[in-house]
Scaffold this motif. Structure first.
Motif, PDB file in Angstrom:
ATOM      1  N   ILE A 227      -0.056  -6.968  -7.912  1.00  0.00           N
ATOM      2  CA  ILE A 227      -1.384  -6.685  -7.358  1.00  0.00           C
ATOM      3  C   ILE A 227      -1.266  -6.659  -5.838  1.00  0.00           C
ATOM      4  O   ILE A 227      -0.857  -7.646  -5.215  1.00  0.00           O
ATOM      5  CB  ILE A 227      -2.398  -7.741  -7.813  1.00  0.00           C
ATOM      6  CG1 ILE A 227      -2.458  -7.797  -9.348  1.00  0.00           C
ATOM      7  CG2 ILE A 227      -3.776  -7.463  -7.237  1.00  0.00           C
ATOM      8  CD1 ILE A 227      -3.261  -8.943  -9.903  1.00  0.00           C
ATOM      9  N   CYS A 228      -1.605  -5.506  -5.247  1.00  0.00           N
ATOM     10  CA  CYS A 228      -1.501  -5.336  -3.797  1.00  0.00           C
ATOM     11  C   CYS A 228      -2.840  -4.855  -3.227  1.00  0.00           C
ATOM     12  O   CYS A 228      -3.703  -4.359  -3.961  1.00  0.00           O
ATOM     13  CB  CYS A 228      -0.404  -4.321  -3.450  1.00  0.00           C
ATOM     14  SG  CYS A 228       1.238  -4.810  -4.052  1.00  0.00           S
ATOM     15  N   GLU A 229      -2.965  -5.018  -1.916  1.00  0.00           N
ATOM     16  CA  GLU A 229      -4.213  -4.644  -1.255  1.00  0.00           C
ATOM     17  C   GLU A 229      -3.908  -3.824  -0.003  1.00  0.00           C
ATOM     18  O   GLU A 229      -2.961  -4.108   0.743  1.00  0.00           O
ATOM     19  CB  GLU A 229      -5.009  -5.898  -0.875  1.00  0.00           C
ATOM     20  CG  GLU A 229      -6.384  -5.586  -0.303  1.00  0.00           C
ATOM     21  CD  GLU A 229      -7.156  -6.862   0.032  1.00  0.00           C
ATOM     22  OE1 GLU A 229      -7.850  -6.853   1.063  1.00  0.00           O
ATOM     23  OE2 GLU A 229      -7.028  -7.855  -0.723  1.00  0.00           O
ATOM     24  N   LYS A 230      -4.733  -2.812   0.229  1.00  0.00           N
ATOM     25  CA  LYS A 230      -4.578  -1.963   1.421  1.00  0.00           C
ATOM     26  C   LYS A 230      -5.949  -1.454   1.840  1.00  0.00           C
ATOM     27  O   LYS A 230      -6.663  -0.847   1.038  1.00  0.00           O
ATOM     28  CB  LYS A 230      -3.659  -0.780   1.098  1.00  0.00           C
ATOM     29  CG  LYS A 230      -3.495   0.233   2.218  1.00  0.00           C
ATOM     30  CD  LYS A 230      -2.574   1.352   1.745  1.00  0.00           C
ATOM     31  CE  LYS A 230      -2.436   2.422   2.813  1.00  0.00           C
ATOM     32  NZ  LYS A 230      -1.556   3.533   2.369  1.00  0.00           N
ATOM     33  N   ASN A 231      -6.311  -1.779   3.102  1.00  0.00           N
ATOM     34  CA  ASN A 231      -7.611  -1.356   3.646  1.00  0.00           C
ATOM     35  C   ASN A 231      -8.776  -1.769   2.743  1.00  0.00           C
ATOM     36  O   ASN A 231      -9.710  -1.005   2.507  1.00  0.00           O
ATOM     37  CB  ASN A 231      -7.631   0.168   3.852  1.00  0.00           C
ATOM     38  CG  ASN A 231      -6.568   0.628   4.829  1.00  0.00           C
ATOM     39  OD1 ASN A 231      -6.224  -0.096   5.780  1.00  0.00           O
ATOM     40  ND2 ASN A 231      -6.039   1.842   4.624  1.00  0.00           N
ATOM     41  N   GLY A 232      -8.675  -2.982   2.215  1.00  0.00           N
ATOM     42  CA  GLY A 232      -9.761  -3.504   1.372  1.00  0.00           C
ATOM     43  C   GLY A 232      -9.750  -2.999  -0.049  1.00  0.00           C
ATOM     44  O   GLY A 232     -10.620  -3.346  -0.844  1.00  0.00           O
ATOM     45  N   VAL A 233      -8.766  -2.155  -0.400  1.00  0.00           N
ATOM     46  CA  VAL A 233      -8.672  -1.610  -1.758  1.00  0.00           C
ATOM     47  C   VAL A 233      -7.566  -2.347  -2.506  1.00  0.00           C
ATOM     48  O   VAL A 233      -6.441  -2.467  -2.012  1.00  0.00           O
ATOM     49  CB  VAL A 233      -8.365  -0.094  -1.725  1.00  0.00           C
ATOM     50  CG1 VAL A 233      -8.185   0.439  -3.146  1.00  0.00           C
ATOM     51  CG2 VAL A 233      -9.479   0.658  -1.013  1.00  0.00           C
ATOM     52  N   THR A 234      -7.868  -2.853  -3.701  1.00  0.00           N
ATOM     53  CA  THR A 234      -6.892  -3.560  -4.533  1.00  0.00           C
ATOM     54  C   THR A 234      -6.377  -2.618  -5.608  1.00  0.00           C
ATOM     55  O   THR A 234      -7.153  -1.901  -6.255  1.00  0.00           O
ATOM     56  CB  THR A 234      -7.522  -4.791  -5.192  1.00  0.00           C
ATOM     57  OG1 THR A 234      -8.010  -5.668  -4.169  1.00  0.00           O
ATOM     58  CG2 THR A 234      -6.510  -5.537  -6.042  1.00  0.00           C
TER      59      THR A 234
END
Length: 706
Positions: free
Chosen positions: A210-217
């Motif tokens: 599970i990763c996150e980028k710019n508030g998107v998971t």
């Protein structure tokens, strides 16, 4: 059909009993393991914070004892109805729980057989469905279970079983489990227990990142993980098993130095010589009362060059607190708490390894004493693996529990058999004496024969709580008309509810049909709302009253003393009393019918004078045959009525006994009435359901013409 039911019921009873005994025993001898499993359930439903450890432990011990005891009750058929109902309720709850486990899978192993046998949740659910079906069969026909102990002595087996299983739990709690079914048993090499054989099927996992980028998971697999895009920030991971492979007995044992992060598992397990492991899963709740003995073992290990390590799942703060209160100098390393609880059922407990093999285990209550540690471990008993005492323990259990129980069963059966033999011999002796007396005096025989012919033959109907007033009057008219058309060869009585009496009296020809009430009060008059006195019954035109019926005894608590007073008032108001007596099925099976009937007569009517006795009609009604469709055989009925006449003779003399009318009641019908009425001591019947239809009632009355 009855044989099939008996075989089915007893097969189900054996299956349930053996399962409950095994399941209850393996959990009872591992109370801490049972507590840990209960804690898992509570965590799954988020209730663990509300139930303290001591309550979980008491619940674990109590449930194991109940399950084991219930199994023994089923095996020996003790309290058959109650035990069957409790079993059904227990299995209904357990089946619902395992259905939830199968669907939701919050716990991998339900723990129904402790660590002895591990089942998947689906296997456990299917097992419980089978047991639930067996418990339904048992509850439907509980009395088909074959007894091994008479009712008189059942309490001994019950309390002995409870004492045994609670003692086994307490001993296992204070020391260690009597039998160790876990992979960390004495003789197990931990490292070898973790090995996977060559060619063994490997477990296939699916790992999700599970990763996150710019508030998107977003979730990634190993195949599409964004290794080249550093803007994705790793947050969490989880694994699921796609295909289960070989799982070694020990798969979760590791020792970590929290300070350095080093994995010390191999270095400790491959260490040459002896190693002591102080196991304390939760140091905050570890028993510190024997810390002096722990320190003494540590000093001994240090003097002889043996390893001594503390293993815990607790934090550094808890370790520091332990050191402060005990003065411990040995190092503490970190191991998974569930693993430590599996290694030894004691907090703390001590494990001795030799080159990674478990040589011995001790509860904190049984630590090696200083006088035992008087030489290097290689030279003393403490350093050697103890002999396997499994069979010794089994024999001890047999000697302490199975043998005494078997002795009780054997003694009970012998006692019951000799009691039956004595009663049978006494009955045969009485019968023989009576026959001799009969043969010795032909004149007396002829007199008795004439008395039999002179005795009133009676068919009495007991309507019970049936028929409205209008229906009752119509039925009385129909009975009256049928007897007018064809005169009866016996006295006929109908006993109706109170509200019918006055109205029915007006439509009956008293020369054909007598009228009676089904009951009267034990009070002469007064503020007794709802009661009807004997005087009131007499004022309606009734001549009879039924007293002592089993339904009045069972549902309204009528005692011998109450009936004694009712009989007195009924006779005082000129009523003839149809007095009922009879035994239950359990009393019949226990061969207590004679003493039950004698006690009922002794307590209520045997106080009467010979003159008063002339207004008494006795009715023998085996309770197990009332409204059930079951009927005592004509021989059974004759045997009981002959016995009743014999005890009347003992009280009032043979002549009075021969003049006393004794009726049989209990599913008497037109089809079996001729056979019953042909018996010398049966003077008629007290008829229940068959008296509510004029044709059926008339058929029974006509039996006296056959």
């Amino acid at each position: 059909m009855n044989k099939t039911k008996s075989i089915s019921v007893n097969a189900c009873r054996a299956l349930l009993a053996l399962t409950f005994i095994f399941s209850g025993f393996v959990k009872a001898i591992d109370p801490l393991g049972s507590q840990y499993k209960i804690a898992e359930y509570l965590e799954a439903v988020q209730l663990s914070a509300y139930v303290p450890d001591w309550a979980q432990l008491m619940l674990a011990v109590g449930l194991s004892a109940v399950e084991f005891t219930l199994g023994v009750l089923l095996l020996l058929a003790i309290r058959r109805r109650l035990a069957s109902k409790v079993t059904l309720a227990f299995m209904a709850v357990m089946t619902a729980v395992t259905l939830w486990l199968t669907v939701s899978d919050p716990i991998q192993d339900c723990g129904c057989f402790g660590d002895a046998i591990r089942l998947t949740n689906t296997q456990t659910f299917l097992k419980n469905v089978v047991l639930l079906s067996a418990s339904i069969v048992l509850t439907r026909w509980p009395l088909y279970q074959v007894r091994f102990i008479s009712k008189t002595n059942q309490w001994i087996a019950f309390y002995f079983t409870i004492a045994f299983i609670l003692t086994a739990s307490l001993l296992s709690l204070y020391h260690l489990p009597i039998f160790d079914f876990r992979p960390y048993h004495i003789g197990q090499n931990i490292k070898k227990g973790m090995e996977i054989p060559k060619g063994a099927k490997q477990t296939v996992y699916k790992t999700t990142f599970i990763c996150e980028k710019n508030g998107v998971t977003k979730e990634f697999t190993e195949d599409n993980y964004p290794y080249d895009d550093s803007t994705w920030v790793f947050k969490d991971t989880h694994q699921e098993i796609l295909e289960q492979g070989y799982e070694p007995p020990i798969h979760d044992f590791s020792i970590t130095d929290q300070q350095t992060g080093d994995d010390l598992t191999d270095s400790i397990l491959t260490r040459d010589g002896y190693t002591f492991l102080l196991i304390a899963p939760v140091l905050e709740r570890a028993d510190d009362s024997n810390f002096g003995e722990i320190d003494a073992v540590y000093e001994y290990a240090k003097e002889n060059g043996y390893g001594f390590y503390g293993l815990t799942a607790s934090t550094d703060k808890a370790v520091k607190h332990w050191r402060d209160i005990t003065g411990a100098e040995y190092p503490f390393y970190t191991t998974d708490g569930t693993t430590l609880k599996t290694v030894i059922r004691s907090n703390p407990g001590l494990v001795l390894l030799y080159k990674g093999t478990i040589i011995n285990k001790w509860s904190h209550n049984d630590l090696p004493q200083q006088d035992e540690l008087n030489a290097p471990l290689s030279l003393i008993e403490t350093g050697r693996e103890p002999e396997d005492r499994t069979w010794t323990k089994i024999v001890l259990i047999i000697v302490c529990y199975v043998f005494p129980l078997a002795f009780l069963i054997a003694a009970d059966r012998i006692w019951s058999w000799t009691r039956w033999v004595r009663k049978r011999e006494e009955w045969l002796r009485q019968k023989e004496d009576w026959l001799k007396q009969k043969e010795q005096s032909n004149r007396l025989y002829q007199l008795l024969k004439r008395k039999r012919q002179m005795r009133k033959k009676i068919v009495a109907g007991n309507w019970k709580m049936n028929e409205t007033l209008q229906e009752g009057v119509a039925l009385a008219k129909e009975i009256n008309e049928s007897l007018k058309a064809e005169k009866p060869n016996c006295d006929v009585v109908i006993c109706t509810p109170f509200i019918h009496l006055a109205s029915v009296a007006q439509v009956l020809d008293s020369s054909l049909v007598g009228l009676g009430a089904e009951n009267c009060a034990d009070k002469e008059k007064g503020a007794y709302t709802g009661e009807v006195s004997a005087a009131m019954v007499k004022s309606t035109g009734a001549q009879y009253v039924i007293l002592g019926h089993s339904e009045r005894r069972q549902y309204y608590g009528e005692t011998a003393e109450i009936l004694k007073e009712k009989v007195r008032l009924a006779l005082a108001n000129g009523l003839k009393v149809i007095f009922c007596c009879g035994e239950t099925l359990e009393e019949r099976e226990a061969e207590k019918q004679n003493e039950v009937v004698k006690a009922e007569l002794d307590g209520s009517v045997f106080n009467l004078t010979a003159e008063e006795w002339k207004s008494i009609i006795l009715a023998y009604e085996p309770i197990w045959a009332i409204g059930t469709g079951k009927t005592a055989t004509s021989d059974q009925a004759q045997e009981m009525l002959a016995y009743i006449r014999s005890i009347v003779a003992e009280k009032y003399g043979k002549e009075v006994a021969e003049e006393t009318s004794i009726l049989y009641g209990g599913s008497c019908k037109a089809s079996n009435a001729p056979e019953l009425f042909a018996k010398p001591d049966i003077d008629g019947g007290l008829i229940g359901g068959a008296s509510l239809k004029a044709a059926d009632f008339k058929g029974i009355i006509d039996a006296w013409k056959k």
